[in-house]
Motif scaffolding. Sequence first.
Motif, mmCIF file in Angstrom:
data_model
loop_
_atom_site.group_PDB
_atom_site.id
_atom_site.type_symbol
_atom_site.label_atom_id
_atom_site.label_comp_id
_atom_site.label_asym_id
_atom_site.label_seq_id
_atom_site.Cartn_x
_atom_site.Cartn_y
_atom_site.Cartn_z
ATOM 1 N N LYS A 80 0.826 -1.207 0.000
ATOM 2 C CA LYS A 80 0.000 0.000 0.000
ATOM 3 C C LYS A 80 0.860 1.257 0.000
ATOM 4 O O LYS A 80 0.530 2.243 -0.674
ATOM 5 C CB LYS A 80 -0.954 0.000 1.190
ATOM 6 C CG LYS A 80 -2.073 -1.017 1.064
ATOM 7 C CD LYS A 80 -3.045 -0.946 2.226
ATOM 8 C CE LYS A 80 -4.164 -1.955 2.057
ATOM 9 N NZ LYS A 80 -5.132 -1.922 3.184
ATOM 10 N N ALA A 81 1.934 1.252 0.755
ATOM 11 C CA ALA A 81 2.804 2.433 0.808
ATOM 12 C C ALA A 81 3.366 2.758 -0.568
ATOM 13 O O ALA A 81 3.436 3.925 -0.964
ATOM 14 C CB ALA A 81 3.923 2.212 1.816
ATOM 15 N N ASP A 82 3.767 1.736 -1.315
ATOM 16 C CA ASP A 82 4.326 1.958 -2.650
ATOM 17 C C ASP A 82 3.246 2.391 -3.639
ATOM 18 O O ASP A 82 3.461 3.306 -4.457
ATOM 19 C CB ASP A 82 5.005 0.690 -3.157
ATOM 20 C CG ASP A 82 6.250 0.335 -2.365
ATOM 21 O OD1 ASP A 82 6.817 1.235 -1.702
ATOM 22 O OD2 ASP A 82 6.652 -0.847 -2.395
ATOM 23 N N LEU A 88 0.413 9.591 -5.376
ATOM 24 C CA LEU A 88 0.725 10.935 -4.898
ATOM 25 C C LEU A 88 1.726 11.629 -5.810
ATOM 26 O O LEU A 88 1.634 12.838 -6.038
ATOM 27 C CB LEU A 88 1.256 10.871 -3.463
ATOM 28 C CG LEU A 88 0.304 10.264 -2.432
ATOM 29 C CD1 LEU A 88 0.947 10.271 -1.055
ATOM 30 C CD2 LEU A 88 -1.037 10.991 -2.405
ATOM 31 N N MET A 89 2.664 10.876 -6.331
ATOM 32 C CA MET A 89 3.636 11.456 -7.269
ATOM 33 C C MET A 89 2.947 11.944 -8.538
ATOM 34 O O MET A 89 3.394 12.913 -9.163
ATOM 35 C CB MET A 89 4.705 10.420 -7.617
ATOM 36 C CG MET A 89 5.703 10.162 -6.505
ATOM 37 S SD MET A 89 6.786 11.584 -6.176
ATOM 38 C CE MET A 89 7.786 11.595 -7.678
ATOM 39 N N ALA A 90 1.846 11.281 -8.919
ATOM 40 C CA ALA A 90 1.098 11.721 -10.097
ATOM 41 C C ALA A 90 0.310 12.997 -9.811
ATOM 42 O O ALA A 90 0.003 13.761 -10.733
ATOM 43 C CB ALA A 90 0.159 10.612 -10.562
ATOM 44 N N ASN A 92 1.252 15.414 -7.205
ATOM 45 C CA ASN A 92 2.242 16.468 -6.980
ATOM 46 C C ASN A 92 3.591 15.814 -6.732
ATOM 47 O O ASN A 92 3.883 15.369 -5.619
ATOM 48 C CB ASN A 92 1.852 17.341 -5.787
ATOM 49 C CG ASN A 92 2.763 18.553 -5.639
ATOM 50 O OD1 ASN A 92 3.909 18.550 -6.098
ATOM 51 N ND2 ASN A 92 2.270 19.599 -4.992
ATOM 52 N N PRO A 93 4.439 15.760 -7.751
ATOM 53 C CA PRO A 93 5.727 15.074 -7.617
ATOM 54 C C PRO A 93 6.781 15.886 -6.880
ATOM 55 O O PRO A 93 7.901 15.397 -6.666
ATOM 56 C CB PRO A 93 6.148 14.852 -9.076
ATOM 57 C CG PRO A 93 5.534 16.000 -9.810
ATOM 58 C CD PRO A 93 4.216 16.252 -9.122
ATOM 59 N N TYR A 94 6.435 17.100 -6.476
ATOM 60 C CA TYR A 94 7.429 17.988 -5.876
ATOM 61 C C TYR A 94 7.374 18.036 -4.356
ATOM 62 O O TYR A 94 8.133 18.770 -3.726
ATOM 63 C CB TYR A 94 7.257 19.399 -6.445
ATOM 64 C CG TYR A 94 7.324 19.414 -7.954
ATOM 65 C CD1 TYR A 94 8.490 19.060 -8.625
ATOM 66 C CD2 TYR A 94 6.201 19.748 -8.713
ATOM 67 C CE1 TYR A 94 8.543 19.046 -10.011
ATOM 68 C CE2 TYR A 94 6.247 19.743 -10.102
ATOM 69 C CZ TYR A 94 7.423 19.394 -10.744
ATOM 70 O OH TYR A 94 7.474 19.374 -12.112
ATOM 71 N N LEU A 95 6.486 17.254 -3.754
ATOM 72 C CA LEU A 95 6.436 17.176 -2.305
ATOM 73 C C LEU A 95 7.416 16.114 -1.807
ATOM 74 O O LEU A 95 7.909 15.286 -2.577
ATOM 75 C CB LEU A 95 5.013 16.834 -1.848
ATOM 76 C CG LEU A 95 3.917 17.786 -2.313
ATOM 77 C CD1 LEU A 95 2.553 17.308 -1.830
ATOM 78 C CD2 LEU A 95 4.182 19.218 -1.833
ATOM 79 N N ASP A 96 7.695 16.140 -0.508
ATOM 80 C CA ASP A 96 8.625 15.197 0.109
ATOM 81 C C ASP A 96 7.810 14.065 0.724
ATOM 82 O O ASP A 96 7.161 14.243 1.752
ATOM 83 C CB ASP A 96 9.440 15.927 1.186
ATOM 84 C CG ASP A 96 10.484 15.032 1.830
ATOM 85 O OD1 ASP A 96 10.557 13.840 1.482
ATOM 86 O OD2 ASP A 96 11.228 15.533 2.697
ATOM 87 N N TYR A 97 7.826 12.906 0.061
ATOM 88 C CA TYR A 97 7.077 11.748 0.550
ATOM 89 C C TYR A 97 8.038 10.752 1.186
ATOM 90 O O TYR A 97 9.042 10.377 0.577
ATOM 91 C CB TYR A 97 6.341 11.052 -0.596
ATOM 92 C CG TYR A 97 5.387 11.930 -1.359
ATOM 93 C CD1 TYR A 97 4.210 12.388 -0.775
ATOM 94 C CD2 TYR A 97 5.647 12.291 -2.671
ATOM 95 C CE1 TYR A 97 3.327 13.186 -1.480
ATOM 96 C CE2 TYR A 97 4.765 13.086 -3.390
ATOM 97 C CZ TYR A 97 3.610 13.535 -2.782
ATOM 98 O OH TYR A 97 2.736 14.335 -3.496
ATOM 99 N N ARG A 98 7.712 10.319 2.396
ATOM 100 C CA ARG A 98 8.459 9.245 3.060
ATOM 101 C C ARG A 98 7.478 8.098 3.264
ATOM 102 O O ARG A 98 6.656 8.139 4.179
ATOM 103 C CB ARG A 98 9.024 9.731 4.399
ATOM 104 C CG ARG A 98 9.795 11.050 4.317
ATOM 105 C CD ARG A 98 11.089 10.922 3.563
ATOM 106 N NE ARG A 98 11.735 12.216 3.389
ATOM 107 C CZ ARG A 98 12.637 12.725 4.236
ATOM 108 N NH1 ARG A 98 12.943 12.073 5.345
ATOM 109 N NH2 ARG A 98 13.214 13.886 3.977
#
Length: 211
Positions: A80-82, A88-90, A92-98
């Motif tokens: 699910k995380a992946d 989310l990258m689709a 806004n790819p410019y945020l910091d996702y962990r």
Amino acid sequence: MRLTQGELHAALVERHGAAVQEKLDRACVGVAGLGGLGSHIAVLLARLGVGRLVLADFDTVDVTNLHRQHYTMHDLGRAKADALHTQLMAINPYLDYRAYTIRVTHENAAALFADCDVVCEAFDRADQKAMLIEALLSGLSDTVVVSGSGMAGYGSANEIHTERRFARLYVCGDGTSDIADGVGLLAPRVALCAAQQATMVLRLLLGQTEP
């Protein structure tokens, strides 16, 4: 078409206002559990442009998730995380996702979400909800927890609300409905509770402490 970071950020500023977006840019929010609540919460926060999102869930996507969670058949079998990170990258790819494929426990919760201003509790089981709340409120001195409780069935949307329980704990839901009652979890009410949680997060990041 792919927008540049500047173009996308300018659009957020136009819609939200510069002062609001500046606070969202600096914020870090955690989401523990990426199912019906957590997957929708994360999508809403990404659309707001929250600067950093810390996402954690040990599970994989299966067919029983598709009726209420923010996944598609293309995600079946993926962590699910992946899968959520891809979505989310689709957006806004410019945020910091962990994004972590990990089981959140009493022992690792505080370290995992140490940098977060707010953490959304989005687990299914009552004992896991209680565990996370206790771990974060006792292990972190400033982090606020926004929890979900009571979104099963098809009762009125007006029953879903937000309450402040303690100085650093807010609870969203109707407070009573449970899948043990045989009413099931249906997409509209689950998404509604997720939106309540995301709205409370937004208010907290903007300095509004009342539900």
